[in-house]
Write an enzyme that holds these catalytic residues in place. Structure first.
Site, PDB file in Angstrom:
ATOM      1  N   ARG A 173      -9.702   1.004   8.362  1.00  0.00           N
ATOM      2  CA  ARG A 173      -9.274  -0.394   8.614  1.00  0.00           C
ATOM      3  C   ARG A 173     -10.320  -1.210   9.489  1.00  0.00           C
ATOM      4  O   ARG A 173     -10.144  -2.126   9.787  1.00  0.00           O
ATOM      5  CB  ARG A 173      -8.119  -0.163   9.702  1.00  0.00           C
ATOM      6  CG  ARG A 173      -6.906  -0.617   9.023  1.00  0.00           C
ATOM      7  CD  ARG A 173      -5.532  -0.103   9.772  1.00  0.00           C
ATOM      8  NE  ARG A 173      -4.510  -1.144   9.780  1.00  0.00           N
ATOM      9  CZ  ARG A 173      -3.522  -0.728   8.896  1.00  0.00           C
ATOM     10  NH1 ARG A 173      -3.420   0.663   8.563  1.00  0.00           N
ATOM     11  NH2 ARG A 173      -2.591  -1.579   8.982  1.00  0.00           N
ATOM     12  N   LYS A 182       0.738  -1.146  -0.105  1.00  0.00           N
ATOM     13  CA  LYS A 182      -0.009   0.001   0.198  1.00  0.00           C
ATOM     14  C   LYS A 182       0.668   1.337  -0.078  1.00  0.00           C
ATOM     15  O   LYS A 182       0.702   2.223  -0.689  1.00  0.00           O
ATOM     16  CB  LYS A 182      -1.052   0.092   1.160  1.00  0.00           C
ATOM     17  CG  LYS A 182      -1.834  -1.008   1.277  1.00  0.00           C
ATOM     18  CD  LYS A 182      -2.530  -1.149   2.590  1.00  0.00           C
ATOM     19  CE  LYS A 182      -1.857  -1.067   3.920  1.00  0.00           C
ATOM     20  NZ  LYS A 182      -1.243  -2.414   4.426  1.00  0.00           N
ATOM     21  N   ARG A 226      11.312  -2.405  11.597  1.00  0.00           N
ATOM     22  CA  ARG A 226      10.184  -1.563  12.352  1.00  0.00           C
ATOM     23  C   ARG A 226       9.611  -2.608  13.517  1.00  0.00           C
ATOM     24  O   ARG A 226       9.978  -3.940  13.394  1.00  0.00           O
ATOM     25  CB  ARG A 226       8.735  -1.668  11.448  1.00  0.00           C
ATOM     26  CG  ARG A 226       8.725  -0.188  10.897  1.00  0.00           C
ATOM     27  CD  ARG A 226       7.736  -0.053   9.959  1.00  0.00           C
ATOM     28  NE  ARG A 226       6.421  -0.731  10.228  1.00  0.00           N
ATOM     29  CZ  ARG A 226       5.230  -0.485   9.417  1.00  0.00           C
ATOM     30  NH1 ARG A 226       5.266   0.051   8.216  1.00  0.00           N
ATOM     31  NH2 ARG A 226       4.051  -1.161   9.814  1.00  0.00           N
ATOM     32  N   ARG A 245      -0.843  -9.268  13.075  1.00  0.00           N
ATOM     33  CA  ARG A 245      -1.205  -8.237  12.073  1.00  0.00           C
ATOM     34  C   ARG A 245      -2.176  -8.972  11.217  1.00  0.00           C
ATOM     35  O   ARG A 245      -3.098  -8.209  10.636  1.00  0.00           O
ATOM     36  CB  ARG A 245      -0.048  -7.511  11.762  1.00  0.00           C
ATOM     37  CG  ARG A 245       0.426  -6.302  12.801  1.00  0.00           C
ATOM     38  CD  ARG A 245       1.979  -5.998  12.205  1.00  0.00           C
ATOM     39  NE  ARG A 245       1.765  -5.056  11.053  1.00  0.00           N
ATOM     40  CZ  ARG A 245       3.069  -5.197  10.196  1.00  0.00           C
ATOM     41  NH1 ARG A 245       4.231  -5.701  10.555  1.00  0.00           N
ATOM     42  NH2 ARG A 245       2.878  -4.323   9.249  1.00  0.00           N
ATOM     43  N   ARG A 298      12.086  -6.411   5.565  1.00  0.00           N
ATOM     44  CA  ARG A 298      11.905  -5.019   5.191  1.00  0.00           C
ATOM     45  C   ARG A 298      12.825  -4.201   6.415  1.00  0.00           C
ATOM     46  O   ARG A 298      12.823  -4.614   7.568  1.00  0.00           O
ATOM     47  CB  ARG A 298      10.521  -4.456   5.572  1.00  0.00           C
ATOM     48  CG  ARG A 298      10.412  -2.823   5.454  1.00  0.00           C
ATOM     49  CD  ARG A 298       9.089  -2.452   5.197  1.00  0.00           C
ATOM     50  NE  ARG A 298       8.135  -2.795   6.154  1.00  0.00           N
ATOM     51  CZ  ARG A 298       6.863  -2.596   6.449  1.00  0.00           C
ATOM     52  NH1 ARG A 298       6.253  -1.877   5.348  1.00  0.00           N
ATOM     53  NH2 ARG A 298       6.011  -2.932   7.437  1.00  0.00           N
TER      54      ARG A 298
HETATM   55  P1  AP5 Z   1       4.771  -1.603   1.983  1.00  0.00           P
HETATM   56  O1  AP5 Z   1       4.733  -0.728   0.615  1.00  0.00           O
HETATM   57  O2  AP5 Z   1       5.370  -0.901   3.091  1.00  0.00           O
HETATM   58  O3  AP5 Z   1       3.552  -2.378   2.209  1.00  0.00           O
HETATM   59  P2  AP5 Z   1       2.065  -1.956   3.095  1.00  0.00           P
HETATM   60  O4  AP5 Z   1       1.125  -2.688   2.518  1.00  0.00           O
HETATM   61  O5  AP5 Z   1       2.274  -0.409   3.291  1.00  0.00           O
HETATM   62  O6  AP5 Z   1       2.813  -2.581   4.679  1.00  0.00           O
HETATM   63  P3  AP5 Z   1       2.877  -1.987   5.965  1.00  0.00           P
HETATM   64  O7  AP5 Z   1       3.407  -2.991   6.754  1.00  0.00           O
HETATM   65  O8  AP5 Z   1       3.409  -0.645   5.937  1.00  0.00           O
HETATM   66  O9  AP5 Z   1       1.224  -1.786   6.313  1.00  0.00           O
HETATM   67  P4  AP5 Z   1       0.407  -1.975   7.390  1.00  0.00           P
HETATM   68  O10 AP5 Z   1      -0.971  -1.676   6.976  1.00  0.00           O
HETATM   69  O11 AP5 Z   1       0.731  -3.318   8.505  1.00  0.00           O
HETATM   70  O12 AP5 Z   1       0.976  -0.835   8.422  1.00  0.00           O
HETATM   71  P5  AP5 Z   1       0.609   0.599   8.702  1.00  0.00           P
HETATM   72  O13 AP5 Z   1       2.088   1.231   8.663  1.00  0.00           O
HETATM   73  O14 AP5 Z   1      -0.491   1.020   7.816  1.00  0.00           O
HETATM   74  O15 AP5 Z   1       5.780  -2.884   1.537  1.00  0.00           O
HETATM   75  C1  AP5 Z   1       6.170  -3.675   2.379  1.00  0.00           C
HETATM   76  C2  AP5 Z   1       7.604  -4.555   2.083  1.00  0.00           C
HETATM   77  O16 AP5 Z   1       7.584  -5.050   0.637  1.00  0.00           O
HETATM   78  C3  AP5 Z   1       8.810  -3.302   1.669  1.00  0.00           C
HETATM   79  O17 AP5 Z   1       9.925  -3.980   2.100  1.00  0.00           O
HETATM   80  C4  AP5 Z   1       8.535  -3.151   0.221  1.00  0.00           C
HETATM   81  O18 AP5 Z   1       9.688  -2.637  -0.386  1.00  0.00           O
HETATM   82  C5  AP5 Z   1       8.205  -4.372  -0.400  1.00  0.00           C
HETATM   83  N1  AP5 Z   1       7.432  -4.486  -1.599  1.00  0.00           N
HETATM   84  C6  AP5 Z   1       6.312  -3.600  -1.949  1.00  0.00           C
HETATM   85  N2  AP5 Z   1       5.840  -3.849  -3.095  1.00  0.00           N
HETATM   86  C7  AP5 Z   1       6.690  -4.846  -3.492  1.00  0.00           C
HETATM   87  C8  AP5 Z   1       6.661  -5.739  -4.567  1.00  0.00           C
HETATM   88  N3  AP5 Z   1       5.691  -5.501  -5.525  1.00  0.00           N
HETATM   89  N4  AP5 Z   1       7.376  -6.726  -4.641  1.00  0.00           N
HETATM   90  C9  AP5 Z   1       8.457  -7.037  -3.717  1.00  0.00           C
HETATM   91  N5  AP5 Z   1       8.416  -6.311  -2.656  1.00  0.00           N
HETATM   92  C10 AP5 Z   1       7.623  -5.242  -2.522  1.00  0.00           C
HETATM   93  O19 AP5 Z   1       0.060   0.506  10.043  1.00  0.00           O
HETATM   94  C11 AP5 Z   1       1.094   0.059  11.300  1.00  0.00           C
HETATM   95  C12 AP5 Z   1       0.193   0.120  12.373  1.00  0.00           C
HETATM   96  O20 AP5 Z   1      -0.373   1.204  12.725  1.00  0.00           O
HETATM   97  C13 AP5 Z   1      -0.957  -0.833  12.403  1.00  0.00           C
HETATM   98  O21 AP5 Z   1      -0.600  -2.281  12.740  1.00  0.00           O
HETATM   99  C14 AP5 Z   1      -1.936  -0.339  13.613  1.00  0.00           C
HETATM  100  O22 AP5 Z   1      -1.443  -0.536  14.789  1.00  0.00           O
HETATM  101  C15 AP5 Z   1      -1.732   1.142  13.379  1.00  0.00           C
HETATM  102  N6  AP5 Z   1      -2.634   1.790  12.364  1.00  0.00           N
HETATM  103  C16 AP5 Z   1      -2.194   2.270  11.151  1.00  0.00           C
HETATM  104  N7  AP5 Z   1      -3.499   2.701  10.721  1.00  0.00           N
HETATM  105  C17 AP5 Z   1      -4.408   2.382  11.468  1.00  0.00           C
HETATM  106  C18 AP5 Z   1      -5.750   2.453  11.570  1.00  0.00           C
HETATM  107  N8  AP5 Z   1      -6.463   3.056  10.405  1.00  0.00           N
HETATM  108  N9  AP5 Z   1      -6.671   2.251  12.375  1.00  0.00           N
HETATM  109  C19 AP5 Z   1      -5.985   1.565  13.615  1.00  0.00           C
HETATM  110  N10 AP5 Z   1      -4.896   1.339  13.559  1.00  0.00           N
HETATM  111  C20 AP5 Z   1      -4.076   1.646  12.551  1.00  0.00           C
END
Ligand code: AP5
Length: 209
Positions: free
Chosen positions: A84, A9, A156, A167, A123
């Site tokens: 979410r 994402k 992270r 997660r 990552r």
């Molecule tokens: P990346 O692009 O970072 O993937 P992502 O889907 O953004 O993954 P995240 O781990 O950041 O998502 P998340 O939803 O768990 O975390 P968030 O920060 O929102 O890519 C991941 C890896 O894959 C990287 O190494 C990248 O280089 C690689 N990659 C990407 N595309 C690729 C491809 N095509 N091929 C190969 N490799 C690839 O949230 C974190 C925490 O915050 C949550 O757990 C929660 O506690 C809290 N939080 C955030 N938002 C909310 C909300 N709305 N409500 C409640 N709690 C929330």
């Protein structure tokens, strides 16, 4: 952008921001920034994030409401990691209706679970500039050092294997139902998230028409 942890994402939202110039609003980034600043919000969020659980709805909804009120979001924006829960999705609908806006597309990125775990476990993120690297798929020239700014690469705290599994469970229970919410609103665009980031990006852009 909707999808499980590691679906890409953030990667795709950044590419969309670069191509179309609309702000990329990531609730995960906002919460991590609050942690770095040591604010009360950050301290509260830390407990949930480290445990792989969702931060309470009212906290995140308030953050997004304030962010969407900034002038740069008036012409449009990309939301990454929000909504979410179904409650967050319903509140977002209300927020947008109050502003005379509406959601045009919900891009759901689909990636098999074993690939998600591989992506997240490897990552690394730069402490200084936030650039991402991957120990296998995108290794830095010098291990532990950011190619872009020379800063220190770190894992992270929620990218450890047991927290990743938690997660993924939370995603299946709390966030997957949001996909049905958008399917019912006829704005859902499901996109395969495998292949290079550039290949996925072309599919995302095509799905947006
Ligand atoms: P990346 O692009 O970072 O993937 P992502 O889907 O953004 O993954 P995240 O781990 O950041 O998502 P998340 O939803 O768990 O975390 P968030 O920060 O929102 O890519 C991941 C890896 O894959 C990287 O190494 C990248 O280089 C690689 N990659 C990407 N595309 C690729 C491809 N095509 N091929 C190969 N490799 C690839 O949230 C974190 C925490 O915050 C949550 O757990 C929660 O506690 C809290 N939080 C955030 N938002 C909310 C909300 N709305 N409500 C409640 N709690 C929330």
């Amino acid at each position: 952008m909707i999808g499980p942890p590691g679906a890409g994402k953030g990667t795709q939202a950044k590419l969309l921001h670069e191509r179309f110039g609309v702000p990329h609003i990531s609730t995960g980034d906002m919460l991590r920034e609050a942690q770095r600043n040591g604010s009360l919000l950050g301290q509260e969020a830390k407990r949930y994030i480290a445990a792989g659980r969702l931060v309470p709805d009212d906290v995140v909804i308030g953050l997004v409401d304030v962010r969407l009120a900034r002038p740069d979001a008036a012409p449009g924006f990309i939301l990454d990691g929000f909504p979410r829960t179904v409650h967050q999705a319903e509140e977002l609908d209300r927020m947008l209706a109050r502003r005379g806006q509406r959601l045009r597309a919900a891009v759901s990125i689909v990636v098999p679970e074993d690939e998600l775990v591989r992506r997240l476990a490897g990552r690394r993120v730069c402490r200084s500039c936030g650039a991402m690297a991957h120990v296998v798929f995108d290794p830095p020239a010098t291990p532990g050092v950011c190619d872009r700014c020379g800063g220190e690469l770190e894992q992270r705290e929620d990218d450890r294997e047991d927290t990743i599994r938690r997660r993924l469970e939370v995603y299946a229970q709390e966030t997957a139902p949001v996909i049905d919410h958008y399917r019912r609103m006829s704005v859902l665009r499901e996109t395969a998230g495998v292949g290079t980031p550039e290949e996925v990006f072309e599919r995302v852009v095509a799905s947006l028409g």
